[in-house]
Structures are given as structure tokens and as C-alpha cells.
Design an enzyme around this catalytic site. Structure first.
Site, mmCIF file in Angstrom:
data_model
loop_
_atom_site.group_PDB
_atom_site.id
_atom_site.type_symbol
_atom_site.label_atom_id
_atom_site.label_comp_id
_atom_site.label_asym_id
_atom_site.label_seq_id
_atom_site.Cartn_x
_atom_site.Cartn_y
_atom_site.Cartn_z
ATOM 1 C CB ILE A 1 -18.608 33.228 2.271
ATOM 2 C CG1 ILE A 1 -17.407 32.562 1.367
ATOM 3 C CG2 ILE A 1 -20.047 33.585 1.269
ATOM 4 C CD1 ILE A 1 -17.991 31.405 0.583
ATOM 5 N N PRO A 2 -19.783 36.486 3.772
ATOM 6 C CG PRO A 2 -19.341 38.679 3.428
ATOM 7 C CD PRO A 2 -18.936 37.280 2.754
ATOM 8 C CB CYS A 3 -24.428 34.476 4.651
ATOM 9 S SG CYS A 3 -23.701 33.202 5.941
ATOM 10 C CG HIS A 4 -22.004 38.360 8.956
ATOM 11 N ND1 HIS A 4 -21.387 37.367 8.372
ATOM 12 C CD2 HIS A 4 -21.572 39.534 9.093
ATOM 13 C CE1 HIS A 4 -20.058 38.238 8.371
ATOM 14 N NE2 HIS A 4 -20.288 39.228 8.842
ATOM 15 N NE ARG A 5 -19.457 41.763 6.080
ATOM 16 C CZ ARG A 5 -18.501 41.651 5.499
ATOM 17 N NH1 ARG A 5 -18.066 41.892 4.284
ATOM 18 N NH2 ARG A 5 -17.039 41.448 6.078
#
Length: 283
Positions: free
Chosen positions: A248-252
Site C-alpha cells: 500500500i504505497p504510502c511512500h508515493r
């Protein structure tokens, strides 16, 4: 200031939201709600989705789920909670939880009692990470600092908030094949994720999944994407509580100024993840 009185579309959708909020236990049909707005079903569906950020059906599901969760917390059985929420049976309640919450209503009520979480710590290109699964679904992917404790008690505490009654077992042998598919340049298969989340958190995390690999968006853009442009701070809180890093790409998500900003697992790791994805996407 918005001139809402001169905007009939806003008034129509506002009345529809009010109607759904007051009558969700009757599970009104799309035709019923469109009728209230004096619109065809097709035009109502499109306008409601544009204004509210979700479809009328999804909005009704969020309202129903919130109510059912509150009734389960109060001690009602699954059948009683389903009945009070206006659902035809526990099967409907089960489908609602799995679709929106990622868990079954029984699992929610039991706080993990009867569930087994298997975990192991593996290495990634971005340092060690804790991988946790329930069945074949990933319930946690959490990057670790080198000095962080990984004894059984410390690991159990990491799962306690979401799954206080679950059995926690180390099992690196079983999880190794799954771990080998997560950080790879090969064609990745879709991985199944199981999370506990509020409807708002789920909306935010679903929006994160729509960000293409190698690209970034701002917190404001995520807030706008879920139909709540004034909620960028709440969006940031939801992103910070994501239990399944990388997938779940919260780094984006970055600040609108272009700065990378905070990251639950460290700004350096966030920069490395974004650089790695950009390189991979450019191949």
C-alpha cells in the site's frame, strides 16, 4: 464563498446524502435516491460520484458498515447487527465487511480470537522488514531499523492493537516463498492484503493503490481524489497509520511543495523507495 443556493446540482446531491444518512437502514435502491434528486439513475450516479468522491452504492455501504460495527461493539450478535442495519442476513454483512473492511464481521467482533498470524523478519533492498500474514493474506509489512528488537514479545506487541486475541507464530519457512515475490524485478503477481480500517482510512489506502509505480502525488491530491479536498491533514494521518508498507504505497505521497516530507519508516528509506521505483518504471 460558494453560492450554494444558485447551484442546483449541489443542493440535489446534498439532499441525497442527507436522505441516505437518515434512511440507510432501509437500504434504498439507486432508483429511490435518484428519484429524491429528481434525476435519472444514470445522471444521478454520475453526479453523485463527481460530488461525493464515491458512488451512491459505496456511500450507502460505508454508512451501513459504520452502523454495523457500532452495534457489534455494543454486544449484538452478527444476526442482530445485520438485521438492525437493514441487511437481509449475516451473509450480506459478511460481504460488506470483506469488501470494505478487509475482514469478516466475526473476525472484527472477536478481535482476532481464533485467528493465527504467522510472521517472520526478512531482508529487502531497503533493510529488514516484518512480514505478517493471516492465511494467504498479508496483514502487515513493516520496515525495521537494524537495532529494533524482534523477540516474540516485541513482535506480538506490534500486532496487539489490531489483533489483540490472535495467536502469533513465527514461521519463516512458510512465509519465505511469499517474501521472495514482494521485492523483485520480475513480473509481480497481485498480492492479497487483509487490513482493519475505518471507511475513511480505506478510501485513502485505495487511492494510494491507484498511484502508478514511479510517480508521486501530494496529500492535497489524495484528499481531492477521495472527494474531501479539505481533509489533507486527516489524509496524512491515515497514510501514517498504513500497516502494509510498500504494497500500500504510502511512500508515493509527498508535500505539494515537492519535498518528500515525513515517512513512517524514515525519510531516507522513502527516498530510496521512490528512486528504486522510478528506475524500475523507466526500464
Amino acid at each position: 464563498m460558494y453560492e450554494t443556493e444558485a447551484n442546483p446540482t449541489y443542493q440535489q446531491i446534498a439532499r441525497s446524502i442527507e436522505f441516505l444518512t437518515e434512511n440507510f437502514r432501509q437500504q434504498p435502491s439507486l432508483a429511490d435516491v435518484a428519484d429524491r434528486a429528481n434525476l435519472s439513475e444514470y445522471h444521478f450516479q454520475r453526479l453523485f460520484s463527481d460530488w461525493a468522491g464515491v458512488s451512491p452504492k459505496k456511500f450507502l455501504q460505508y454508512l451501513t458498515l459504520d452502523f454495523a460495527k457500532e452495534r457489534l461493539r455494543s454486544g449484538l450478535t452478527l444476526a442482530e447487527a445485520a438485521d438492525e442495519a437493514g441487511l437481509s442476513g449475516t451473509g450480506r454483512l459478511h460481504d460488506l465487511f470483506v469488501a470494505l473492511e478487509g475482514i469478516t464481521p466475526g473476525q472484527f467482533k472477536q478481535a482476532g480470537d481464533g485467528l493465527t498470524i504467522r510472521y517472520a523478519v526478512f531482508e529487502s533492498p531497503f533493510g529488514p522488514y516484518l512480514l505478517g500474514t493471516i492465511g494467504d493474506k498479508i496483514c502487515r509489512l513493516e520496515f525495521l531499523e537494524e537495532a529494533e528488537p524482534t523477540d516474540a514479545m516485541s513482535i506480538a506487541n506490534r500486532f496487539a492493537t489490531d489483533w489483540p486475541e490472535a495467536t502469533i507464530l513465527p514461521d519463516s519457512a512458510m512465509l519465505r516463498p511469499l517474501a521472495d515475490t514482494i521485492f523483485t524485478d520480475a513480473e509481480r503477481k497481485p498480492l492479497r492484503v487483509l487490513v482493519k480500517a475505518s471507511p475513511f482510512q480505506l478510501k485513502v489506502w485505495e487511492a494510494l493503490l491507484r498511484i502508478p509505480e514511479g510517480q508521486v502525488v501530494s496529500y492535497d491530491q489524495i484528499a481531492a481524489a477521495i472527494g474531501m479536498p479539505a481533509a489533507s491533514r486527516a489524509v496524512g494521518t491515515a497514510i501514517g497509520s498504513n500497516p502494509v508498507g510498500y504494497l500500500i504505497p504510502c511512500h508515493r505521497v509527498i508535500r505539494k511543495t515537492g519535498l518528500f516530507g515525513n515517512y513512517r519508516w524514515g525519510a531516507t528509506r522513502k527516498t530510496a523507495l521512490l528512486g528504486w521505483e522510478a528506475a524500475y518504471a523507466g526500464k
